[in-house]
Design a protein around this motif. Structure first.
Motif, PDB file in Angstrom:
ATOM      1  N   THR A  77       0.877  -1.310  -0.145  1.00 44.98           N
ATOM      2  CA  THR A  77      -0.044   0.139  -0.001  1.00 44.98           C
ATOM      3  C   THR A  77       1.006   1.226   0.128  1.00 44.98           C
ATOM      4  OG1 THR A  77      -1.410  -1.392   1.232  1.00 44.98           O
ATOM      5  CG2 THR A  77      -1.828   1.016   1.550  1.00 44.98           C
TER       6      THR A  77
ATOM      7  N   GLU B 115       1.939   7.068   1.298  1.00 45.00           N
ATOM      8  CA  GLU B 115       0.861   8.280   1.792  1.00 45.00           C
ATOM      9  C   GLU B 115      -0.613   7.698   2.282  1.00 45.00           C
ATOM     10  OE1 GLU B 115       1.527  11.259   1.869  1.00 45.00           O
ATOM     11  OE2 GLU B 115       3.461  10.870   1.327  1.00 45.00           O
ATOM     12  N   GLN B 116      -0.832   6.516   1.836  1.00 39.34           N
ATOM     13  CA  GLN B 116      -2.083   5.943   2.519  1.00 39.34           C
ATOM     14  C   GLN B 116      -1.882   5.333   3.707  1.00 39.34           C
ATOM     15  OE1 GLN B 116      -3.829   3.923  -0.997  1.00 39.34           O
ATOM     16  NE2 GLN B 116      -5.315   3.095   0.086  1.00 39.34           N
ATOM     17  N   CYS B 117      -0.743   4.741   3.883  1.00 35.39           N
ATOM     18  CA  CYS B 117      -0.330   4.189   5.068  1.00 35.39           C
ATOM     19  C   CYS B 117      -0.542   5.195   6.256  1.00 35.39           C
ATOM     20  CB  CYS B 117       0.947   3.245   5.244  1.00 35.39           C
ATOM     21  SG  CYS B 117       1.060   1.938   4.148  1.00 35.39           S
TER      22      CYS B 117
ATOM     23  N   ARG C 270      -3.847   6.396   6.963  1.00 32.77           N
ATOM     24  CA  ARG C 270      -4.724   5.511   7.675  1.00 32.77           C
ATOM     25  C   ARG C 270      -4.276   5.066   9.575  1.00 32.77           C
ATOM     26  NH1 ARG C 270      -4.786   0.068   4.205  1.00 32.77           N
ATOM     27  NH2 ARG C 270      -6.138   0.791   2.431  1.00 32.77           N
TER      28      ARG C 270
ATOM     29  N   PRO D 156      -3.802  -2.443  -2.914  1.00 32.29           N
ATOM     30  CA  PRO D 156      -5.141  -1.719  -2.835  1.00 32.29           C
ATOM     31  C   PRO D 156      -6.114  -2.250  -3.768  1.00 32.29           C
ATOM     32  CG  PRO D 156      -3.379  -0.247  -2.374  1.00 32.29           C
ATOM     33  CD  PRO D 156      -2.811  -1.419  -2.848  1.00 32.29           C
TER      34      PRO D 156
END
Ligand code: ADP
Ligand code: MG
Length: 139
Positions: free
Chosen positions: A86, A89-91, A94, A137
């Motif tokens: 993933t 930035e998404q990690c 979250r 993802p």
């Protein structure tokens, strides 16, 4: 399992492996001392008892994965890496969102995510894995 904090490892494990595998994670003993040694002992005991085991930590580097490859080899069992890939930035987003809902001592520092990203090397069959699976993802 291999993947940064917030990548979605634990969610994937619940969905795909929890019914068939014993789930081991250092997150289960956040305040224990010598967590690495404890985890190695638990994994070895479960394998010796004939259980399939999934180890749900970040494991960003070959060095951090090597003891688990060795444990499987010692038990004469196949070993698989599942890399939940993933984007950073998404990690981070979250983990930040999750931290906001957690008690202070259960929060994951964002610098920990960056540190894991710096150590990260993709898992490879060269490390002794019989199989490396990639989870992205949306997949
Ligand atoms: N496939 C997915 N799509 C969208 N959100 C997800 C997905 N998998 C996990 N999440 C969310 O991302 C956050 C981190 O997931 P988690 O499984 O705890 O990650 P990890 O165990 O890698 O730290 C959680 O809030 C979870 O609900
Ligand atoms: Mg997790």
């Amino acid at each position: 399992m291999v993947g940064l904090q917030g990548a979605g490892k634990s969610t994937w494990v619940q969905r795909h492996l929890a019914a068939t595998h014993a789930v081991v994670s250092k997150d289960h003993w956040p305040r224990a001392r010598r967590r690495e040694a404890r985890q190695q002992r638990v994994v070895a005991e479960l394998l010796a008892a004939g259980r399939s085991v999934v180890v749900d930590n970040t494991h960003p580097s070959p060095e951090e994965r090597a003891p688990l490859v060795a444990a499987a080899r010692a038990a004469g069992l196949p070993v698989r890496a599942v890399w939940v890939d993933t984007p950073l930035e998404q990690c981070l987003a979250r983990v930040e969102a999750r931290n906001a809902t957690r008690e202070e001592r259960a929060r994951v520092p964002l610098v920990g995510v960056l540190s894991a990203r710096r150590r990260f090397r993709p898992p490879s069959e060269d490390e002794g894995f019989d199989r490396v699976d990639l989870v992205r993802p949306g997949s």
